[in-house]
Each structure stands twice: as C-alpha cells, then as structure tokens.
Write an enzyme that holds these catalytic residues in place. Structure first.
Site, PDB file in Angstrom:
ATOM      1  N   ARG A   1     -10.015   0.453   8.373  1.00 24.16           N
ATOM      2  CA  ARG A   1      -9.665  -0.985   8.780  1.00 24.16           C
ATOM      3  C   ARG A   1     -10.503  -1.577   9.602  1.00 24.16           C
ATOM      4  NH1 ARG A   1      -3.938   0.063   8.654  1.00 24.16           N
ATOM      5  NH2 ARG A   1      -2.827  -1.962   9.402  1.00 24.16           N
TER       6      ARG A   1
ATOM      7  N   ARG B   1      11.815  -5.632   4.470  1.00 21.17           N
ATOM      8  CA  ARG B   1      11.563  -4.224   4.441  1.00 21.17           C
ATOM      9  C   ARG B   1      12.358  -3.428   5.345  1.00 21.17           C
ATOM     10  NH1 ARG B   1       5.612  -1.982   5.633  1.00 21.17           N
ATOM     11  NH2 ARG B   1       5.606  -3.474   7.189  1.00 21.17           N
TER      12      ARG B   1
ATOM     13  N   ARG C   1      10.947  -1.469  10.949  1.00 19.20           N
ATOM     14  CA  ARG C   1       9.914  -1.246  11.985  1.00 19.20           C
ATOM     15  C   ARG C   1       9.829  -2.259  13.191  1.00 19.20           C
ATOM     16  NH1 ARG C   1       4.647  -0.139   8.202  1.00 19.20           N
ATOM     17  NH2 ARG C   1       3.824  -1.296   9.720  1.00 19.20           N
TER      18      ARG C   1
ATOM     19  N   LYS D   1       0.717  -1.163   0.113  1.00 17.05           N
ATOM     20  CA  LYS D   1      -0.130  -0.026  -0.186  1.00 17.05           C
ATOM     21  C   LYS D   1       0.914   1.299  -0.021  1.00 17.05           C
ATOM     22  CE  LYS D   1      -2.289  -1.085   3.684  1.00 17.05           C
ATOM     23  NZ  LYS D   1      -1.362  -2.423   4.073  1.00 17.05           N
TER      24      LYS D   1
ATOM     25  N   ARG E   1      -0.765  -9.360  12.995  1.00 19.66           N
ATOM     26  CA  ARG E   1      -1.286  -8.324  12.273  1.00 19.66           C
ATOM     27  C   ARG E   1      -2.166  -9.048  11.119  1.00 19.66           C
ATOM     28  NH1 ARG E   1       4.141  -5.355  10.846  1.00 19.66           N
ATOM     29  NH2 ARG E   1       2.859  -4.264   9.143  1.00 19.66           N
TER      30      ARG E   1
HETATM   31  P1  AP5 Z   1       4.655  -1.487   1.867  1.00 19.85           P
HETATM   32  O1  AP5 Z   1       4.474  -0.604   0.851  1.00 19.85           O
HETATM   33  O2  AP5 Z   1       5.605  -1.036   2.932  1.00 19.85           O
HETATM   34  O3  AP5 Z   1       3.482  -2.573   2.339  1.00 19.85           O
HETATM   35  P2  AP5 Z   1       2.339  -1.860   3.252  1.00 19.85           P
HETATM   36  O4  AP5 Z   1       1.091  -2.475   2.449  1.00 19.85           O
HETATM   37  O5  AP5 Z   1       2.222  -0.374   3.250  1.00 19.85           O
HETATM   38  O6  AP5 Z   1       2.458  -2.677   4.513  1.00 19.85           O
HETATM   39  P3  AP5 Z   1       2.267  -2.060   5.933  1.00 19.85           P
HETATM   40  O7  AP5 Z   1       3.054  -3.154   6.951  1.00 19.85           O
HETATM   41  O8  AP5 Z   1       2.971  -0.651   6.344  1.00 19.85           O
HETATM   42  O9  AP5 Z   1       0.866  -2.205   6.162  1.00 19.85           O
HETATM   43  P4  AP5 Z   1       0.169  -2.131   7.734  1.00 19.85           P
HETATM   44  O10 AP5 Z   1      -1.298  -2.022   7.035  1.00 19.85           O
HETATM   45  O11 AP5 Z   1       0.121  -3.338   8.349  1.00 19.85           O
HETATM   46  O12 AP5 Z   1       0.998  -1.050   8.395  1.00 19.85           O
HETATM   47  P5  AP5 Z   1       0.290   0.418   8.833  1.00 19.85           P
HETATM   48  O13 AP5 Z   1       1.498   1.274   8.936  1.00 19.85           O
HETATM   49  O14 AP5 Z   1      -0.807   0.861   8.022  1.00 19.85           O
HETATM   50  O15 AP5 Z   1       5.523  -3.053   1.344  1.00 19.85           O
HETATM   51  C1  AP5 Z   1       6.045  -3.985   2.254  1.00 19.85           C
HETATM   52  C2  AP5 Z   1       7.448  -4.252   1.791  1.00 19.85           C
HETATM   53  O16 AP5 Z   1       7.323  -5.167   0.462  1.00 19.85           O
HETATM   54  C3  AP5 Z   1       8.669  -3.419   1.412  1.00 19.85           C
HETATM   55  O17 AP5 Z   1       9.752  -3.771   1.827  1.00 19.85           O
HETATM   56  C4  AP5 Z   1       8.263  -2.973  -0.027  1.00 19.85           C
HETATM   57  O18 AP5 Z   1       9.560  -2.509  -0.573  1.00 19.85           O
HETATM   58  C5  AP5 Z   1       7.891  -4.350  -0.678  1.00 19.85           C
HETATM   59  N1  AP5 Z   1       7.108  -4.459  -1.669  1.00 19.85           N
HETATM   60  C6  AP5 Z   1       6.242  -3.758  -2.181  1.00 19.85           C
HETATM   61  N2  AP5 Z   1       5.476  -4.065  -3.274  1.00 19.85           N
HETATM   62  C7  AP5 Z   1       6.247  -5.147  -3.878  1.00 19.85           C
HETATM   63  C8  AP5 Z   1       6.497  -5.999  -4.992  1.00 19.85           C
HETATM   64  N3  AP5 Z   1       5.374  -5.813  -5.831  1.00 19.85           N
HETATM   65  N4  AP5 Z   1       6.922  -7.105  -4.917  1.00 19.85           N
HETATM   66  C9  AP5 Z   1       7.969  -7.292  -3.883  1.00 19.85           C
HETATM   67  N5  AP5 Z   1       8.236  -6.510  -2.737  1.00 19.85           N
HETATM   68  C10 AP5 Z   1       7.218  -5.386  -2.719  1.00 19.85           C
HETATM   69  O19 AP5 Z   1      -0.245   0.023  10.091  1.00 19.85           O
HETATM   70  C11 AP5 Z   1       0.824  -0.080  11.399  1.00 19.85           C
HETATM   71  C12 AP5 Z   1      -0.034  -0.259  12.720  1.00 19.85           C
HETATM   72  O20 AP5 Z   1      -0.681   0.889  13.067  1.00 19.85           O
HETATM   73  C13 AP5 Z   1      -1.413  -1.489  12.621  1.00 19.85           C
HETATM   74  O21 AP5 Z   1      -0.746  -2.654  12.764  1.00 19.85           O
HETATM   75  C14 AP5 Z   1      -1.883  -0.655  13.781  1.00 19.85           C
HETATM   76  O22 AP5 Z   1      -1.530  -1.073  14.985  1.00 19.85           O
HETATM   77  C15 AP5 Z   1      -1.976   0.652  13.504  1.00 19.85           C
HETATM   78  N6  AP5 Z   1      -3.040   1.338  12.725  1.00 19.85           N
HETATM   79  C16 AP5 Z   1      -2.734   1.898  11.419  1.00 19.85           C
HETATM   80  N7  AP5 Z   1      -3.873   2.333  11.060  1.00 19.85           N
HETATM   81  C17 AP5 Z   1      -4.797   2.106  11.916  1.00 19.85           C
HETATM   82  C18 AP5 Z   1      -5.954   2.334  11.698  1.00 19.85           C
HETATM   83  N8  AP5 Z   1      -6.991   2.651  10.731  1.00 19.85           N
HETATM   84  N9  AP5 Z   1      -7.013   1.659  12.566  1.00 19.85           N
HETATM   85  C19 AP5 Z   1      -6.357   1.048  13.870  1.00 19.85           C
HETATM   86  N10 AP5 Z   1      -5.136   0.786  13.903  1.00 19.85           N
HETATM   87  C20 AP5 Z   1      -4.414   1.409  12.871  1.00 19.85           C
HETATM   88 ZN    ZN Z   2       2.431   1.165   4.797  1.00 22.21          ZN
END
Ligand code: AP5
Ligand code: ZN
Length: 218
Positions: free
Chosen positions: A88, A123, A156, A13, A167
């Site tokens: 979410r 990552r 992270r 994402k 997660r």
């Molecule tokens: P990346 O682009 O970083 O993936 P992402 O989908 O952004 O993954 P996140 O881990 O950030 O998602 P998340 O939803 O768990 O975390 P968030 O920060 O929102 O890509 C991942 C890796 O793959 C990278 O190394 C990249 O280079 C690689 N990659 C990308 N595309 C690729 C491809 N095509 N092929 C190969 N490799 C590839 O949330 C974190 C925490 O915050 C949550 O757990 C929760 O506790 C809290 N939180 C956040 N938002 C909320 C909410 N709305 N409500 C409640 N709690 C929340």
């Molecule tokens: Zn992310």
C-alpha cells in the site's frame, strides 16, 4: 499463481479475491483482515493498529512488512498467494522486491470515488471470515446473516463516511503511486516484473469476476 490486487477502499478487492483464491487454490493474504483479527484478539499489534485504522490512516510499514514476512513462511504459500490490500506504499512494494518475492500479476481494480462511497456505506461483513456483502448489490441469502455460517453480519468500524473520505485521500497520496510503480516495471523489459492488468471495476460483481478471470487465463 502469485498476484496483487490493487485498488481504492471499497473497489471490491475482498469480493473478487474470494473468486480468485478458489479458482487457483491459493491463500488470500489480506493485511486488513489480519489487522482486524489482531484488533479483535487485543494483541499489542491490534491495540496499536486500531487507533490508526479507525482514523483511516495507514499502519506503519515496519509492522506490516513483518506481518507479511511471517505469513509468507507458512506452508500454504508454497503454490502461490493473493495479496489483498498489500502493498500500500512504495516502501512496502520495495520490501517485496528486495525479498525477491515473485509475482506473476498486479491487477488494478478501477472504480470512481462516488461509487466507492455507495459501495462502502452498504457493506456488511462477516468478521470471522472477512466475507463481505452489500445490502443492495450483493445481499446475503438471509438478511443480516452470513451465507455459510448463518452468523451475524456487522458494519466495519472504519466504514463511517468521514473515515472513508480520509481513506480515499490516503489511497490517492500513498497507494496510487503504486499504479505507476508496477505499470512502469511491467514495461521495463525486466523478466522478473509482474504483468500489469487494469480492470474496469464498474459493473456487477459477476461481470468484474469474469473480466478478471478472463484476463488471467489469456
Ligand atoms: P469489498 O470487496 O469489501 O472492497 P475492498 O476493495 O476489499 O474494500 P476495503 O474497504 O476492504 O479496502 P481497504 O483497502 O480500505 O481496507 P483493508 O481492509 O485493506 O467491497 C466493498 C463493498 O462493495 C461491499 O459491500 C461489496 O459487497 C460491494 N461490491 C463489491 N463489488 C461490487 C460491484 N461490482 N458492484 C457493486 N457493489 C460491489 O484495510 C483496512 C485498514 O487497515 C486500512 O485503512 C489501514 O488502516 C489498515 N491496513 C490494511 N493493510 C495495510 C497495509 N498494507 N499497510 C498499512 N495499513 C494497512
Ligand atoms: Zn477488503
């Protein structure tokens, strides 16, 4: 352009958000990045959120909805926005609907669980900007350094294998129901419903980028 990027942890994402916001000149609203900034600044919200995030759980709907509501008041949201990692839960999606926040598209990035573990374990992120890299699939120009600032990349705190498995469970139980929520709304004939696009998320970063941009232009 007003859209939501939906998908499991590590689906790409954040990686794809960077291309979309550049293409349409809109801000990226990543609740994860906002929470990590609050954790770093040690605000009361950050201190509360850190425990939940490190365990791989979800921060309370009320806190998140308040955070997003304030963010949408800012002037840069006037021409559109991209939500990354929000909503979410069903209550978060309902809050958007009740506030009449308009949406053009919901884009789901679909990636199988085995690939997710591999993506997340490699990552590396630039904490100040949220830019993410992968040691094998999307390496920075200089090892361990951000391409734009040259600053250090880190792993992270919530990227340990155990937390990632948690997660993924939380995604299945609390976030995946939004796939039905938005796809059935899109089919309901309601003129306010965003279009629902499912993108096959297996492939190179560039391939996924092209799939998304083509879908948004057609
Ligand atoms: P990346 O682009 O970083 O993936 P992402 O989908 O952004 O993954 P996140 O881990 O950030 O998602 P998340 O939803 O768990 O975390 P968030 O920060 O929102 O890509 C991942 C890796 O793959 C990278 O190394 C990249 O280079 C690689 N990659 C990308 N595309 C690729 C491809 N095509 N092929 C190969 N490799 C590839 O949330 C974190 C925490 O915050 C949550 O757990 C929760 O506790 C809290 N939180 C956040 N938002 C909320 C909410 N709305 N409500 C409640 N709690 C929340
Ligand atoms: Zn992310």
């Amino acid at each position: 352009m007003r859209l939501i990027l939906l998908g499991p942890p590590g689906a790409g994402k954040g990686t794809q958000a960077a291309f979309i916001v550049e293409e349409f000149n809109i801000p990226q609203i990543s609740t994860g990045d906002m929470l990590r900034a609050a954790v770093k600044a040690q605000t009361p919200l950050g201190i509360e959120a850190k425990k939940v995030m490190d365990a791989g759980g979800l921060v309370s709907d009320d806190l998140i909805i308040g955070l997003v509501r304030d963010r949408l008041q800012q002037a840069d949201c006037e021409n559109g926005y991209l939500f990354d990692g929000f909503p979410r839960t069903i209550p978060q999606a309902d809050a958007l609907k009740e506030a009449n926040v308009s949406l053009d598209y919901v884009i789901e990035i679909d990636v199988p669980a085995e690939q997710i573990i591999e993506r997340i374990s490699g990552r590396r992120v630039h904490p100040a900007s949220g830019r993410s890299y992968h040691i094998k699939f999307n390496p920075p120009k200089v090892e361990g350094k951000d391409d734009l600032t040259g600053e250090d990349l880190i792993q992270r705190d919530d990227d340990s294998e155990e937390t990632v498995r948690n997660r993924l469970d939380v995604y299945q139980n609390q976030t995946r129901p939004l796939v039905d929520y938005y796809s059935s709304w899109a089919q309901s004939g309601d003129a306010n419903a965003p279009k629902y696009i499912k993108i096959e998320g297996v492939g190179s970063v560039e391939e996924i980028r092209n799939r998304i941009l083509e879908a948004l232009k057609s």
